[in-house]
Design an enzyme around this catalytic site. Structure first.
Site, PDB file in Angstrom:
ATOM      1  N   CYS A   1     -55.421   8.849  63.562  1.00 56.46           N
ATOM      2  CA  CYS A   1     -55.035   8.636  64.966  1.00 56.46           C
ATOM      3  C   CYS A   1     -56.096   7.889  65.764  1.00 56.46           C
ATOM      4  O   CYS A   1     -55.815   7.414  66.869  1.00 56.46           O
ATOM      5  CB  CYS A   1     -54.712   9.964  65.638  1.00 56.46           C
ATOM      6  SG  CYS A   1     -53.473  10.920  64.780  1.00 56.46           S
TER       7      CYS A   1
ATOM      8  N   HIS B   1     -55.519   9.455  73.243  1.00 61.04           N
ATOM      9  CA  HIS B   1     -54.565   9.594  72.137  1.00 61.04           C
ATOM     10  C   HIS B   1     -53.513  10.623  72.540  1.00 61.04           C
ATOM     11  O   HIS B   1     -53.840  11.693  73.063  1.00 61.04           O
ATOM     12  CB  HIS B   1     -55.295  10.024  70.862  1.00 61.04           C
ATOM     13  CG  HIS B   1     -54.354  10.468  69.781  1.00 61.04           C
ATOM     14  ND1 HIS B   1     -53.267   9.723  69.404  1.00 61.04           N
ATOM     15  CD2 HIS B   1     -54.331  11.584  69.005  1.00 61.04           C
ATOM     16  CE1 HIS B   1     -52.614  10.361  68.453  1.00 61.04           C
ATOM     17  NE2 HIS B   1     -53.232  11.491  68.196  1.00 61.04           N
TER      18      HIS B   1
ATOM     19  N   ASN C   1     -46.313  12.515  69.012  1.00 60.43           N
ATOM     20  CA  ASN C   1     -47.570  11.946  68.526  1.00 60.43           C
ATOM     21  C   ASN C   1     -47.255  10.802  67.562  1.00 60.43           C
ATOM     22  O   ASN C   1     -46.711  11.032  66.486  1.00 60.43           O
ATOM     23  CB  ASN C   1     -48.356  13.062  67.824  1.00 60.43           C
ATOM     24  CG  ASN C   1     -49.711  12.605  67.316  1.00 60.43           C
ATOM     25  OD1 ASN C   1     -49.983  11.405  67.229  1.00 60.43           O
ATOM     26  ND2 ASN C   1     -50.558  13.557  66.976  1.00 60.43           N
TER      27      ASN C   1
HETATM   28  O1  UT7 Z   1     -53.278  13.523  66.166  1.00 59.21           O
HETATM   29  C1  UT7 Z   1     -53.878  14.763  65.979  1.00 59.21           C
HETATM   30  C2  UT7 Z   1     -52.824  15.729  65.540  1.00 59.21           C
HETATM   31  N1  UT7 Z   1     -52.871  17.088  65.832  1.00 59.21           N
HETATM   32  C3  UT7 Z   1     -53.049  17.726  66.999  1.00 59.21           C
HETATM   33  O2  UT7 Z   1     -53.414  17.244  68.004  1.00 59.21           O
HETATM   34  C4  UT7 Z   1     -52.722  19.189  66.952  1.00 59.21           C
HETATM   35  C5  UT7 Z   1     -53.642  20.061  67.734  1.00 59.21           C
HETATM   36  N2  UT7 Z   1     -53.125  21.396  67.803  1.00 59.21           N
HETATM   37  C6  UT7 Z   1     -52.123  21.763  68.645  1.00 59.21           C
HETATM   38  O3  UT7 Z   1     -51.645  20.958  69.417  1.00 59.21           O
HETATM   39  C7  UT7 Z   1     -51.655  23.195  68.611  1.00 59.21           C
HETATM   40  O4  UT7 Z   1     -52.489  23.937  67.776  1.00 59.21           O
HETATM   41  C8  UT7 Z   1     -50.177  23.297  68.157  1.00 59.21           C
HETATM   42  C9  UT7 Z   1     -49.257  22.749  69.215  1.00 59.21           C
HETATM   43  C10 UT7 Z   1     -49.958  22.580  66.846  1.00 59.21           C
HETATM   44  C11 UT7 Z   1     -49.828  24.773  67.957  1.00 59.21           C
HETATM   45  O5  UT7 Z   1     -50.060  25.525  69.141  1.00 59.21           O
HETATM   46  P1  UT7 Z   1     -50.781  26.939  69.072  1.00 59.21           P
HETATM   47  O6  UT7 Z   1     -50.792  27.488  70.432  1.00 59.21           O
HETATM   48  O7  UT7 Z   1     -52.102  26.722  68.383  1.00 59.21           O
HETATM   49  O8  UT7 Z   1     -49.792  27.782  68.185  1.00 59.21           O
HETATM   50  P2  UT7 Z   1     -50.056  28.515  66.804  1.00 59.21           P
HETATM   51  O9  UT7 Z   1     -50.137  27.524  65.697  1.00 59.21           O
HETATM   52  O10 UT7 Z   1     -51.171  29.471  66.983  1.00 59.21           O
HETATM   53  O11 UT7 Z   1     -48.704  29.338  66.653  1.00 59.21           O
HETATM   54  C12 UT7 Z   1     -48.325  30.346  67.586  1.00 59.21           C
HETATM   55  C13 UT7 Z   1     -46.981  30.883  67.172  1.00 59.21           C
HETATM   56  C14 UT7 Z   1     -46.910  31.313  65.717  1.00 59.21           C
HETATM   57  O12 UT7 Z   1     -46.122  32.480  65.648  1.00 59.21           O
HETATM   58  P3  UT7 Z   1     -46.801  33.913  65.402  1.00 59.21           P
HETATM   59  O13 UT7 Z   1     -47.513  33.802  64.091  1.00 59.21           O
HETATM   60  O14 UT7 Z   1     -47.730  34.122  66.572  1.00 59.21           O
HETATM   61  O15 UT7 Z   1     -45.616  34.845  65.391  1.00 59.21           O
HETATM   62  C15 UT7 Z   1     -46.170  30.183  65.052  1.00 59.21           C
HETATM   63  O16 UT7 Z   1     -45.465  30.573  63.879  1.00 59.21           O
HETATM   64  O17 UT7 Z   1     -45.972  29.873  67.347  1.00 59.21           O
HETATM   65  C16 UT7 Z   1     -45.210  29.776  66.138  1.00 59.21           C
HETATM   66  N3  UT7 Z   1     -44.748  28.401  65.967  1.00 59.21           N
HETATM   67  C17 UT7 Z   1     -43.573  27.945  66.428  1.00 59.21           C
HETATM   68  N4  UT7 Z   1     -42.579  28.542  67.099  1.00 59.21           N
HETATM   69  C18 UT7 Z   1     -41.513  27.778  67.435  1.00 59.21           C
HETATM   70  C19 UT7 Z   1     -45.402  27.386  65.367  1.00 59.21           C
HETATM   71  N5  UT7 Z   1     -44.674  26.255  65.424  1.00 59.21           N
HETATM   72  C20 UT7 Z   1     -43.534  26.580  66.081  1.00 59.21           C
HETATM   73  C21 UT7 Z   1     -42.400  25.841  66.456  1.00 59.21           C
HETATM   74  N6  UT7 Z   1     -41.427  26.475  67.130  1.00 59.21           N
HETATM   75  N7  UT7 Z   1     -42.255  24.525  66.182  1.00 59.21           N
END
Ligand code: UT7
Length: 314
Positions: free
Chosen positions: A113, A239, A269
């Site tokens: 990215c 980005h 993204n």
């Molecule tokens: O170009 C660079 C690319 N990457 C990035 O910039 C990513 C950087 N990271 C992020 O933006 C965030 O970490 C995410 C948006 C990917 C995730 O947000 P988060 O607040 O860190 O969520 P998490 O991964 O800790 O997940 C929280 C909960 C989980 O459920 P439990 O285990 O707490 O019950 C996940 O299973 O959200 C759940 N979850 C979803 N729920 C509905 C994860 N993905 C989804 C989804 N829909 N798509």
């Protein structure tokens, strides 16, 4: 040394729009989760007939038209991509043929990215020193082909598209003032495309922590190198991965929301394409004026980061 700036810009996004609501019927997710965690509302998705080179070529043609230059005036082509049609030949070589450029050097740049910033930084000294006059720099990604539709933590985040600019000499008070680039390979496992399956793997939390730390740090470093203060910055093009990460960078600059691009809301993204896509849209809206100090800043797999501080205009 000549001053290097952007004299033309163009983009391409596929027609197909996929909203969060559309995804609800495909995978176990919901609009509220995606919006609140990322800000994303919809993304463009390229069909089977559109690959990364196709989008790069369309964006390149539009950037050429915008610059008023003929393809024969281009001296080098750099394409930032992590989703080339094939491992080789490069997308850049496919663009060379398709736009009818001369037999000039053409290569892809791999910095995920951050790739568009890396490609701009690579082009800059060639023009500064007079080696080349006009360099076509493109970010193009069909990131959706790397998505595992069983993995809801990544598949809702990405979209497809391309953006291209022509870098050339501009007047001495305009153009690129400074560049900041870096990498930390120890974080490579946090975000990668698996060589076996071709699918993306991400530790979202680790990437998030890295991004909110490194993006402000790199962009402020670039501003400092330019001999400016953060108060001098008129517009920020970060980005486009996540509105929360963008907000963290915006707050460090003390900028209001209308001074920072959030194109991610409509595009998701788009990896190396996100910065030129966002820049184009802010220019179209008339939000960046001649003489404005703007900062372009990327972060991504590698881990990598990079910033360009520039004064807009020719
Ligand atoms: O170009 C660079 C690319 N990457 C990035 O910039 C990513 C950087 N990271 C992020 O933006 C965030 O970490 C995410 C948006 C990917 C995730 O947000 P988060 O607040 O860190 O969520 P998490 O991964 O800790 O997940 C929280 C909960 C989980 O459920 P439990 O285990 O707490 O019950 C996940 O299973 O959200 C759940 N979850 C979803 N729920 C509905 C994860 N993905 C989804 C989804 N829909 N798509």
């Amino acid at each position: 040394m000549k001053r290097v700036g952007i004299i033309g810009i163009g983009t391409y996004v596929p027609d197909t729009i996929v909203t969060n609501i559309d995804l609800e019927s495909k995978i176990d997710t919901n609009d509220e989760w995606i919006r609140s965690r990322t800000g994303i509302e919809e993304r463009r998705i390229a069909g089977d007939d559109i690959d990364t080179s196709h989008m790069a070529i369309q964006a390149a043609k539009r950037a050429l038209e915008n610059s008023g230059l003929a393809a024969s005036a281009i001296d080098m082509i750099l394409v930032a991509t992590a989703t080339a049609d094939r491992p080789f030949p490069s997308v850049a070589c496919m663009v060379q043929e398709a736009i009818g450029a001369n037999n000039i050097p053409a290569m892809d740049v791999s910095a995920a990215c951050s790739g568009f910033i890396y490609a701009m930084a690579t082009a800059k000294p060639f023009i500064e020193t007079g080696t080349y006059q006009n360099i076509l720099v493109i970010g193009s990604e069909k990131f959706t082909k790397t998505l595992d539709w069983e993995d809801r933590t990544t598949c809702v985040l990405f979209g497809d598209g391309a953006g291209a600019v022509i870098l050339s000499e501009v007047s001495a008070d305009k153009g690129i003032l400074s560049v900041d680039l870096g990498s930390d390979g120890s974080g490579g496992d946090h975000l990668y495309i698996d060589g076996e399956t071709g699918k993306i793997k991400m530790n979202g939390r680790e990437v998030y922590k890295f991004a909110v730390r490194q993006m402000p740090e790199s962009s402020l470093h670039a501003v400092d190198k330019a001999g400016l203060k953060k108060e001098d910055v008129d517009f920020l093009i970060p980005h486009q991965a996540n509105v929360r990460i963008i907000d963290a960078a915006r707050e460090r600059f003390g900028l209001s929301k209308d001074k920072v691009s959030t194109a991610v809301i409509k595009h998701g993204n788009t990896s190396a394409a996100s910065i030129p896509l966002a820049l184009f849209e802010e220019l179209e809206k008339g939000l960046i004026q001649d003489g404005d100090v703007i900062v372009l800043v990327g972060f991504g797999g590698g881990l990598t980061w990079g910033s360009v501080c520039m004064k807009w205009g020719k």
